[in-house]
Design a protein around this motif. Structure first.
Motif, mmCIF file in Angstrom:
data_model
loop_
_atom_site.group_PDB
_atom_site.id
_atom_site.type_symbol
_atom_site.label_atom_id
_atom_site.label_comp_id
_atom_site.label_asym_id
_atom_site.label_seq_id
_atom_site.Cartn_x
_atom_site.Cartn_y
_atom_site.Cartn_z
ATOM 1 N N GLY A 30 0.783 -1.222 0.000
ATOM 2 C CA GLY A 30 0.000 0.000 0.000
ATOM 3 C C GLY A 30 0.816 1.273 0.000
ATOM 4 N N ASN A 31 2.109 1.188 0.159
ATOM 5 C CA ASN A 31 2.967 2.368 0.123
ATOM 6 C C ASN A 31 3.595 2.607 -1.244
ATOM 7 O OD1 ASN A 31 2.542 2.890 2.818
ATOM 8 N ND2 ASN A 31 4.338 1.737 3.492
ATOM 9 N N LEU A 32 3.285 1.735 -2.196
ATOM 10 C CA LEU A 32 3.940 1.778 -3.488
ATOM 11 C C LEU A 32 2.958 2.064 -4.617
ATOM 12 C CD1 LEU A 32 6.150 -1.392 -3.026
ATOM 13 C CD2 LEU A 32 6.919 0.991 -2.930
ATOM 14 N N ALA A 33 3.358 2.940 -5.531
ATOM 15 C CA ALA A 33 2.653 3.049 -6.803
ATOM 16 C C ALA A 33 3.088 1.865 -7.666
ATOM 17 C CB ALA A 33 2.982 4.353 -7.499
ATOM 18 N N MET A 34 2.171 1.386 -8.477
ATOM 19 C CA MET A 34 2.449 0.214 -9.296
ATOM 20 C C MET A 34 2.282 0.549 -10.777
ATOM 21 S SD MET A 34 3.233 -2.083 -7.110
ATOM 22 C CE MET A 34 3.242 -3.511 -8.201
ATOM 23 N N GLY A 35 3.205 0.058 -11.562
ATOM 24 C CA GLY A 35 3.141 0.317 -12.993
ATOM 25 C C GLY A 35 3.194 -0.945 -13.812
ATOM 26 N N TRP A 36 2.751 -0.814 -15.045
ATOM 27 C CA TRP A 36 2.887 -1.877 -16.045
ATOM 28 C C TRP A 36 3.715 -1.331 -17.202
ATOM 29 C CZ3 TRP A 36 1.533 -6.903 -15.517
ATOM 30 C CH2 TRP A 36 0.608 -7.232 -14.532
ATOM 31 N N PHE A 37 4.626 -2.139 -17.651
ATOM 32 C CA PHE A 37 5.436 -1.845 -18.828
ATOM 33 C C PHE A 37 5.309 -3.021 -19.791
ATOM 34 C CE2 PHE A 37 8.091 1.841 -17.600
ATOM 35 C CZ PHE A 37 7.730 1.937 -16.265
ATOM 36 N N ILE A 93 5.973 -8.799 -23.990
ATOM 37 C CA ILE A 93 6.106 -9.274 -22.617
ATOM 38 C C ILE A 93 5.700 -8.120 -21.716
ATOM 39 C CG2 ILE A 93 7.667 -10.127 -20.858
ATOM 40 C CD1 ILE A 93 9.391 -11.273 -23.115
ATOM 41 N N TYR A 94 4.800 -8.382 -20.812
ATOM 42 C CA TYR A 94 4.292 -7.355 -19.911
ATOM 43 C C TYR A 94 4.926 -7.546 -18.526
ATOM 44 C CZ TYR A 94 0.889 -5.713 -23.265
ATOM 45 O OH TYR A 94 0.300 -5.162 -24.376
ATOM 46 N N TYR A 95 5.404 -6.442 -17.983
ATOM 47 C CA TYR A 95 6.060 -6.438 -16.682
ATOM 48 C C TYR A 95 5.299 -5.536 -15.714
ATOM 49 C CZ TYR A 95 10.127 -8.101 -19.327
ATOM 50 O OH TYR A 95 10.981 -8.801 -20.133
ATOM 51 N N CYS A 96 5.138 -5.975 -14.492
ATOM 52 C CA CYS A 96 4.686 -5.056 -13.458
ATOM 53 C C CYS A 96 5.912 -4.586 -12.678
ATOM 54 C CB CYS A 96 3.656 -5.682 -12.537
ATOM 55 S SG CYS A 96 4.263 -6.972 -11.463
ATOM 56 N N ALA A 97 5.783 -3.423 -12.098
ATOM 57 C CA ALA A 97 6.895 -2.823 -11.379
ATOM 58 C C ALA A 97 6.367 -1.929 -10.273
ATOM 59 C CB ALA A 97 7.773 -2.025 -12.333
ATOM 60 N N ALA A 98 7.201 -1.710 -9.272
ATOM 61 C CA ALA A 98 6.804 -0.921 -8.111
ATOM 62 C C ALA A 98 7.746 0.256 -7.918
ATOM 63 C CB ALA A 98 6.807 -1.790 -6.857
ATOM 64 N N THR A 99 7.163 1.375 -7.500
ATOM 65 C CA THR A 99 7.932 2.594 -7.294
ATOM 66 C C THR A 99 7.364 3.404 -6.147
ATOM 67 O OG1 THR A 99 8.676 4.643 -8.361
ATOM 68 C CG2 THR A 99 6.516 3.806 -9.004
ATOM 69 N N TYR A 109 11.675 2.905 -11.225
ATOM 70 C CA TYR A 109 11.005 1.774 -10.587
ATOM 71 C C TYR A 109 12.048 0.891 -9.911
ATOM 72 C CZ TYR A 109 6.593 3.041 -12.712
ATOM 73 O OH TYR A 109 5.438 3.707 -13.052
ATOM 74 N N ASP A 110 11.752 0.524 -8.682
ATOM 75 C CA ASP A 110 12.736 -0.173 -7.861
ATOM 76 C C ASP A 110 12.624 -1.691 -7.959
ATOM 77 O OD1 ASP A 110 11.774 2.370 -5.695
ATOM 78 O OD2 ASP A 110 13.767 2.276 -6.604
ATOM 79 N N TYR A 111 11.436 -2.176 -8.220
ATOM 80 C CA TYR A 111 11.206 -3.613 -8.201
ATOM 81 C C TYR A 111 10.431 -4.021 -9.448
ATOM 82 C CZ TYR A 111 12.258 -2.620 -3.335
ATOM 83 O OH TYR A 111 12.850 -2.154 -2.193
ATOM 84 N N TRP A 112 10.793 -5.198 -9.974
ATOM 85 C CA TRP A 112 10.203 -5.674 -11.226
ATOM 86 C C TRP A 112 9.801 -7.136 -11.116
ATOM 87 C CZ3 TRP A 112 9.592 -2.683 -15.645
ATOM 88 C CH2 TRP A 112 10.153 -1.405 -15.597
ATOM 89 N N GLY A 113 8.723 -7.473 -11.816
ATOM 90 C CA GLY A 113 8.379 -8.863 -11.976
ATOM 91 C C GLY A 113 9.170 -9.493 -13.107
ATOM 92 N N GLN A 114 8.945 -10.754 -13.319
ATOM 93 C CA GLN A 114 9.708 -11.501 -14.317
ATOM 94 C C GLN A 114 9.136 -11.353 -15.720
ATOM 95 O OE1 GLN A 114 7.395 -12.817 -12.444
ATOM 96 N NE2 GLN A 114 6.198 -14.163 -13.778
ATOM 97 N N GLY A 115 7.926 -10.846 -15.815
ATOM 98 C CA GLY A 115 7.290 -10.643 -17.114
ATOM 99 C C GLY A 115 6.380 -11.788 -17.495
ATOM 100 N N THR A 116 5.357 -11.463 -18.270
ATOM 101 C CA THR A 116 4.426 -12.469 -18.750
ATOM 102 C C THR A 116 4.075 -12.159 -20.201
ATOM 103 O OG1 THR A 116 2.365 -13.645 -18.234
ATOM 104 C CG2 THR A 116 2.327 -11.261 -17.976
#
Length: 122
Positions: A30-37, A93-99, A109-116
């Motif tokens: 809840g402290n992070l904005a979330m993005g999709w790339f 490939i779509y990635y979610c990420a947190a900032t 963005y500080d954290y990334w998923g592995q992609g789908t």
């Protein structure tokens, strides 16, 4: 540390829909904005959408505005990307990420998923 795991990969026909999910663990979601790339073959990764830590506001790149919807459920530590009226050019490939910022720049963005993988056939 924050771990992000995407799900919802798929192959759909043009005009179809798909929903991606990204579940996080670790630091308070809840402290992070979330993005999709997304990154198409042979191209650089590009910004798709961002949602603030509270769910509003949201922002979309022009190419997906009106077709994609980003949302989040802070009780489930999950962010979603609902993709409607998909086009072949959405294949990537779509990635979610947190900032901690409100930003479209992937370097922020500080954290990334592995992609789908999302594939849209014509």
């Amino acid at each position: 540390q924050v771990q992000l795991v995407e799900s919802g990969r798929g192959l759909v026909q043009a005009g179809g829909s798909l929903r991606l999910s990204c579940t996080t663990s670790g630091r308070t979601f809840g402290n992070l904005a979330m993005g999709w790339f997304r990154q198409a073959a042979g191209k650089e990764r590009e910004f798709v959408s961002i949602i603030s830590k509270n769910g509003s506001p949201t922002y979309y790149t022009e190419a997906v505005r009106g077709r994609f919807t980003i949302s989040r459920d802070n009780t489930k530590n999950t962010v979603y990307l609902q993709m409607n009226n998909l086009k072949p050019e959405d294949t990537a490939i779509y990635y979610c990420a947190a900032t901690t910022l409100w930003t479209v720049h992937e370097a922020d963005y500080d954290y990334w998923g592995q992609g789908t993988q999302v594939t849209v056939s014509s």
